[in-house]
Each structure stands twice: as structure tokens, then as C-alpha cells.
Design an enzyme around this catalytic site. Structure first.
Site, PDB file in Angstrom:
ATOM      1  N   TYR A 227       0.855  -1.298   0.083  1.00 11.63           N
ATOM      2  CA  TYR A 227       0.193  -0.057  -0.002  1.00 11.63           C
ATOM      3  C   TYR A 227       0.882   1.136  -0.207  1.00 11.63           C
ATOM      4  O   TYR A 227       2.015   1.273   0.634  1.00 11.63           O
ATOM      5  CB  TYR A 227      -0.919   0.079   1.319  1.00 11.63           C
ATOM      6  CG  TYR A 227      -1.936  -0.889   1.515  1.00 11.63           C
ATOM      7  CD1 TYR A 227      -3.391  -0.270   1.072  1.00 11.63           C
ATOM      8  CD2 TYR A 227      -1.945  -2.158   1.582  1.00 11.63           C
ATOM      9  CE1 TYR A 227      -4.324  -1.453   1.178  1.00 11.63           C
ATOM     10  CE2 TYR A 227      -2.841  -2.926   1.772  1.00 11.63           C
ATOM     11  CZ  TYR A 227      -4.200  -2.734   1.403  1.00 11.63           C
ATOM     12  OH  TYR A 227      -5.438  -3.565   1.503  1.00 11.63           O
ATOM     13  N   GLY A 263       6.039   2.210  10.298  1.00  6.97           N
ATOM     14  CA  GLY A 263       4.939   2.506  10.940  1.00  6.97           C
ATOM     15  C   GLY A 263       3.759   2.641  10.155  1.00  6.97           C
ATOM     16  O   GLY A 263       2.627   3.381  10.981  1.00  6.97           O
ATOM     17  N   ARG A 264       3.592   1.772   9.364  1.00  5.50           N
ATOM     18  CA  ARG A 264       2.273   1.956   8.273  1.00  5.50           C
ATOM     19  C   ARG A 264       1.051   1.240   9.154  1.00  5.50           C
ATOM     20  O   ARG A 264       0.135   1.402   8.860  1.00  5.50           O
ATOM     21  CB  ARG A 264       2.482   1.338   7.209  1.00  5.50           C
ATOM     22  CG  ARG A 264       3.515   2.189   6.283  1.00  5.50           C
ATOM     23  CD  ARG A 264       3.019   2.492   4.807  1.00  5.50           C
ATOM     24  NE  ARG A 264       4.057   3.235   4.100  1.00  5.50           N
ATOM     25  CZ  ARG A 264       4.540   2.881   3.065  1.00  5.50           C
ATOM     26  NH1 ARG A 264       3.780   1.806   2.286  1.00  5.50           N
ATOM     27  NH2 ARG A 264       5.489   3.567   2.331  1.00  5.50           N
ATOM     28  N   THR A 265       1.671   0.339   9.957  1.00  2.00           N
ATOM     29  CA  THR A 265       0.618  -0.602  10.672  1.00  2.00           C
ATOM     30  C   THR A 265      -0.482   0.578  11.534  1.00  2.00           C
ATOM     31  O   THR A 265      -1.703   0.176  11.301  1.00  2.00           O
ATOM     32  CB  THR A 265       1.265  -1.625  11.453  1.00  2.00           C
ATOM     33  OG1 THR A 265       1.965  -2.452  10.604  1.00  2.00           O
ATOM     34  CG2 THR A 265      -0.002  -2.684  11.913  1.00  2.00           C
TER      35      THR A 265
END
Ligand SMILES: Cc1cc2nc3c(=O)[nH]c(=O)nc-3n(C[C@H](O)[C@H](O)[C@H](O)COP(=O)(O)OP(=O)(O)OC[C@H]3O[C@@H](n4cnc5c(N)ncnc54)[C@H](O)[C@@H]3O)c2cc1C
Length: 535
Positions: A227, A263-265
Site C-alpha cells: 500500500y 509505522g504503516r500498521t
């Protein structure tokens, strides 16, 4: 059911040694290389070759590393661990060599690389519109015939099962074309599920479907959870600048753990919870100028909305780019980029990029290097194969099935099918934050959609492309989820909530395939470990 191509109502019949399907970087390099070897080449693109696909409207960093042993070792190390140690250092070396030579050729051909203060060219990135304009010019100069706005709907085969050409649509006239060819290169890019990411409107996995209909296999389809950051409602997915971002909730308070890298989660979770995510880029004045110079298109939607990204907080989202910036794709058997189907070659994002990236995204520089290298090898392999096919009097058979053959059921509702697939694939909790139970549930719905599509009647000419695109996305999603279920660990970009750790026993590839019955099987990592090669 066997069906010859004789009864197809085709307006234009052509023949070639090599048919290249797709006119992005991979397809254009394939066409130029095949033509340079004396092959008669036709290139067919769904859009207009030179403006279509992921690179053309954007620009790409390229894995361009001078042949200095220290620099090369550093470059190869950079994604080895991140890629879950699934890459093959021998292929990495090949790609570094071929990319260096191709990019230098672009300079000779007059690509306007930017210059450093000392006047030397900076060759580590390519401006998309300039690059692809030049590639179209070179393709034409090589004597290749280009079929623009001519998406391929299905492949053709001969009686032995070897690929023998393709049939496509001429969108501007609404009729069919057919090319009989000695070899075919699939360079149709990846699949981004019509998520509105820049340049991805044509990338619906068509090449995977048509190759699988001939029995080709895929590899690494579990590495499809890419993403990219974009401004909300915008399509520009240049993620690099979000390295400078501070991410906040609507009330301005920071989102704990949120970052573009690593830190996309936290961002995905916040978006899944229906809360907005806002970004502001904290770059100094000098960097701001450099950013505008390097990627002007990043700023276009922001400027149009009156947003200054360096002072204003603006809403952002994550857009699915799946296998475009993931690393799964058609499995390659050897250095010529041959697939398991005789005469069928694959290149660029249509092919697996695990060979150089392993389990981690190929975006940022590797995919661009892979596209130009694998394109050149596939073009060369296809030209050689076609030489042995000259003069064969082949009876042509249609390889395509679902959606374009007479069936007993009603026609597929292309828009409805596409909507149903996207409803499953786009949400972060299905494709990004994976869990066995959700993967099983998604797969069961997708299998049901496939089963009902199987008996559908042939699409009308007007709907044929949209129908095949919907089916290609459906097939792609099924290979993705079946492979994701088969990897019961977390590795690279494939993250399972129910198996959060990597498992050394699963340091293997996952091969997938099949249409009615989707299957997976593990395959050993072929190359030496990087540290072994370096020793
Ligand atoms: C916004 C964005 C930025 C990126 N930046 C980078 C980067 O900085 N570095 C990097 O390494 N990678 C980057 N990538 C990855 C990028 O996809 C590849 O580097 C490169 O574009 C792959 O080239 P390709 O030729 O395989 O596919 P594409 O460039 O996507 O071309 C595929 C072509 O196939 C055609 N096609 C599709 N279906 C059919 C059909 N049925 N019949 C005929 N033609 C068809 C399409 O029209 C298109 O022209 C980026 C991707 C995106 C989306």
C-alpha cells in the site's frame, strides 16, 4: 474444451516472430532487444505505449550502481535481510550489470538526466514521461509495429501447447485483431485492483490470467500487500516524501507509532477504525525546494487544493498497489525469463521480482531495474525461441476461457464483479494486516465468485475488456490469498497477525497456479546465501 481460432471474427490478422504484450519499460526494452536480434516484432498495449502503465506518468528511482565491488556489495546487502533472505544474489548481480549498461545506453540515446554541480549526470532516477517518450521513439526506430489501445484478451496456442500468438481488441474501432507469433513476452505490469493509484488504471493482472490459462505458474503471490501513501482523494502515490511526515489524528494529536517507513500498521489501523490520518511534512527550506524539483507531480493535487504540505496538515490514505510494488508474479524458469509454457516469456512487474527483492517491496529502485533488465532478457529469449518456430504451419487454438466463451449461464456483470473483488481486496484488514480466519473467509467468497463466473456466457464486445479485467483481478486475488494462507509466518511484507514471527523452516518460495482449483506448493530457494557468495 478445445476451440480453434478459425471462427473468431477478426478484423486484422498479422504475423510476427515476437509479440510483446504491454508497452511499459519492460515491454519496450523487450521489443527493442528482440528487434535488434533480427526478429519481426509487434508490441500491443492496452493504452498508448509511452504514456501507459506505472512508470509513464510518474518517475522511478533505479538500482543503478557503478561496478565498484564495495558499492555493489552494499547495494546487494541493502534488501537481503529485509527481503527475508529469499532473493538470489546471482540474479542480483545480473540485474545490477544489465541495469548499469541499459541506463548508460539511455544516456547515449539522449535521456535528459539531471546534472550534479560538477556537471556529471545523476543516473539513479528516471523522469517517467521523458523516459517513456524516448522508449517509444526507440521502439519505432527499431522497426517494431505498435498496436496502441489494443488490449490483449487471450493467448493462442498451437497443437503442442506452445504459445502461438494472441487476440485483442482495437478499442477505437471495437473490433478484434489477431497476431500469430513464434514467441510471446508478457509485460503487462502488476495488479493494483483499480485502487486509483497513479498509472495503475490499466494494471489489472491480465497477463497473469492469460498466462495461467496456458498453464503458467506464479511465485511469491503472498508478497502482494503493498500500500502506498497518498493524499486522500488523490492518486499520486510517491511515498518517499512521507519520510518527513508527522502523522496526527483529526484533533492534531500525534498517532503513536505512525510513520511512513516502519509505522504503516499504525496508520492502517487508524484508517480501518474510520479515523482520519493527517500529515504535515517537516522538511527544511532547502529540502522543500529539492522536493519540488525532484517530483513536481507530487505537489500538483496539493497545490490545486490550496494546501501547503509543509505548513498545513492534510488528510492522507493508503492506496493498494498489490503486486505493482509487491514482488509476486509469473514464475521464471531460467535466465532468459522463460515461463513453464514453451515460447512464453515474462518481464517487469508481470514476472516475480523475488529473485532480486525476496519478500520485500520492489518499489524505490529494484522494480525499475528489473523491468529494464528482464525486458531485455525476455526479448532476447523470445527472439531466439521464435527463430526455431519460423515456417511452422500451426493450427491455432484459443487459450482463453472464462468470460469470452459461450456458456450456459448469464453474462458476467463486469462492474459488479469488479466491485465485489475490490470490496474484499482493498480493506487493510484483509490484505495488509493478515489473519488466517480472514484470509479463509475472503478466499471462500472469491472462490464462489469464480465458480459462478465459470459457466457465464460470452461477454458482449463492449464489455469484453472490463469482463476480462474483472476476472483477472479475481484470479489474482485468489492466488494472493491462497499463497498468503500457505505461508504460516511473517516474512518481508507478508505479515500474519496469527503468525507474527519468521520461521526459518519456511525460507522457501511459494509457487501457485490453477484457475478452477487454485493450488500452492513450496519450492526451495535456488541461489546461494549472500554471505556465501561474498566469501
Ligand atoms: C506511482 C508509482 C511509482 C513507482 N516508483 C518506482 C520507483 O521509484 N522505483 C522502482 O523501482 N519502481 C517503482 N514503481 C514500480 C513500477 O511499477 C515499475 O518500476 C515499472 O513501471 C514496471 O514496468 P512494467 O513495464 O513491468 O509495467 P508498467 O510500467 O506498469 O507497464 C505495463 C504496461 O502493460 C500494459 N497492459 C496491461 N494489460 C494489458 C493487456 N491486457 N494488453 C496489452 N497491454 C496491457 C499497460 O497498458 C502498460 O503500458 C512505481 C510504481 C508506481 C505505481
Amino acid at each position: 474444451m478445445t476451440s480453434t481460432a478459425d471462427n473468431l471474427q477478426v478484423a486484422t490478422r498479422l504475423d510476427a516472430d515476437v509479440l510483446v504484450i504491454g508497452g511499459g519499460p519492460a515491454g519496450t526494452w523487450a521489443a527493442i532487444t528482440a528487434a535488434a536480434q533480427g526478429a519481426k516484432v509487434i508490441l500491443a498495449d492496452k493504452g498508448f505505449c509511452g504514456t501507459s502503465g506505472a512508470t509513464a506518468p510518474s518517475g522511478t528511482g533505479v538500482w543503478y550502481v557503478p561496478p565498484d565491488p564495495g558499492l555493489r556489495a552494499k547495494a546487494m546487502n541493502s534488501r537481503w535481510d529485509m527481503g527475508g533472505r529469499l532473493a538470489d544474489p546471482v540474479w542480483m548481480r545480473r540485474v545490477l550489470d544489465q541495469t548499469y549498461s541499459n541506463v548508460n545506453l539511455l544516456s547515449e540515446w539522449g535521456h535528459p538526466f539531471p546534472q550534479a554541480a560538477d556537471g556529471t549526470q545523476i543516473r539513479t532516477s528516471l523522469d517517467g514521461p521523458d523516459y517513456m517518450r524516448l522508449m517509444r521513439k526507440r521502439v519505432k526506430a527499431a522497426g517494431v509495429r505498435i498496436l496502441d489501445h489494443s488490449p490483449v484478451l487471450e493467448l493462442l496456442r498451437d497443437g503442442s501447447g506452445a504459445v502461438a500468438g494472441a487476440v485483442g481488441l482495437r478499442r477505437q474501432r471495437g473490433d478484434l485483431w489477431q497476431v500469430q507469433a513464434g514467441a510471446v513476452v508478457i509485460a503487462t505490469g502488476g495488479c493494483a485492483f483499480l485502487s486509483k493509484a497513479l498509472g495503475c488504471n490499466v494494471l489489472t493482472g491480465d497477463g497473469y490470467l492469460m498466462a495461467a490459462e496456458l498453464g503458467a505458474e506464479l511465485s511469491g503471490m503472498e508478497f502482494s500487500s503493498a500500500y502506498a501513501m497518498a493524499m486522500e482523494h488523490g492518486s499520486v502515490t510517491k511515498t518517499r516524501f512521507y519520510d518527513w511526515a508527522e502523522f496526527t489524528y483529526a484533533d492534531g494529536s500525534p498517532i503513536p507509532g505512525a510513520a511512513s517507513k516502519g509505522g504503516r500498521t499504525a496508520i492502517a489501523r487508524t484508517l480501518s477504525a474510520g479515523k482520519g490520518v493527517f500529515a504535515r511534512l517537516n522538511a527544511d527550506a532547502e529540502t522543500q525546494i529539492a522536493m519540488r524539483h525532484a517530483q513536481p507531480n507530487f505537489f500538483v493535487p496539493l497545490d490545486r487544493s490550496g494546501i501547503n504540505p509543509f505548513t498545513d496538515r492534510f488528510p492522507v490514505t493508503l492506496r493498494l498497489e498489490a503486486t505493482v510494488r509487491g514482488t509476486g508474479g509469473l514464475r521464471l524458469l531460467d535466465e532468459s525469463c522463460a515461463t513453464s509454457v514453451p515460447g512464453l516469456y515474462a518481464a517487469g512487474d508481470a514476472a516475480t521480482r523475488e529473485l532480486i527483492c525476496g519478500a520485500f517491496t520492489g518499489g524505490g529502485s529494484h522494480n525499475a531495474a528489473w523491468a529494464m533488465s528482464s525486458g531485455a532478457w525476455a526479448g532476447s529469449g523470445a527472439a531466439q525461441f521464435a527463430r526455431g518456430q519460423r515456417g511452422r504451419a500451426a493450427q491455432l487454438y484459443r487459450a482463453g476461457g472464462v468470460g469470452i466463451r459461450e456458456g450456459k449461464g448469464a453474462r458476467i456483470d463486469a462492474a459488479g464483479l469488479t466491485h465485489a473483488v475490490r470490496e474484499i481486496v482493498l480493506p487493510y484488514e484483509n490484505t495488509y494486516q493478515r489473519h488466517g480466519a480472514r484470509l479463509e473467509a475472503s478466499l471462500s467468497t472469491l472462490d464462489g465468485l469464480w465458480a459462478s463466473a465459470r459457466s457465464a456466457d460470452e461477454a458482449s464486445r463492449d464489455e469484453a475488456l472490463r469482463t476480462r479485467e474483472g476476472l483477472a483481478m479475481l484470479a489474482t486475488a485468489r492466488w494472493m490469498y491462497r499463497s498468503a494462507l500457505a505461508r504460516t509466518e511473517s516474512r518481508g511484507m507478508h505479515k500474519r497477525e496469527d503468525f507474527p514471527q519468521a520461521d526459518e523452516a519456511q525460507r522457501h518460495h511459494i509457487i501457485s497456479g490453477g484457475l478452477d482449483e487454485v493450488w500452492t506448493t513450496p519450492a526451495p530457494v535456488a541461489g546461494p546465501a549472500l554471505e556465501v557468495l561474498a566469501a
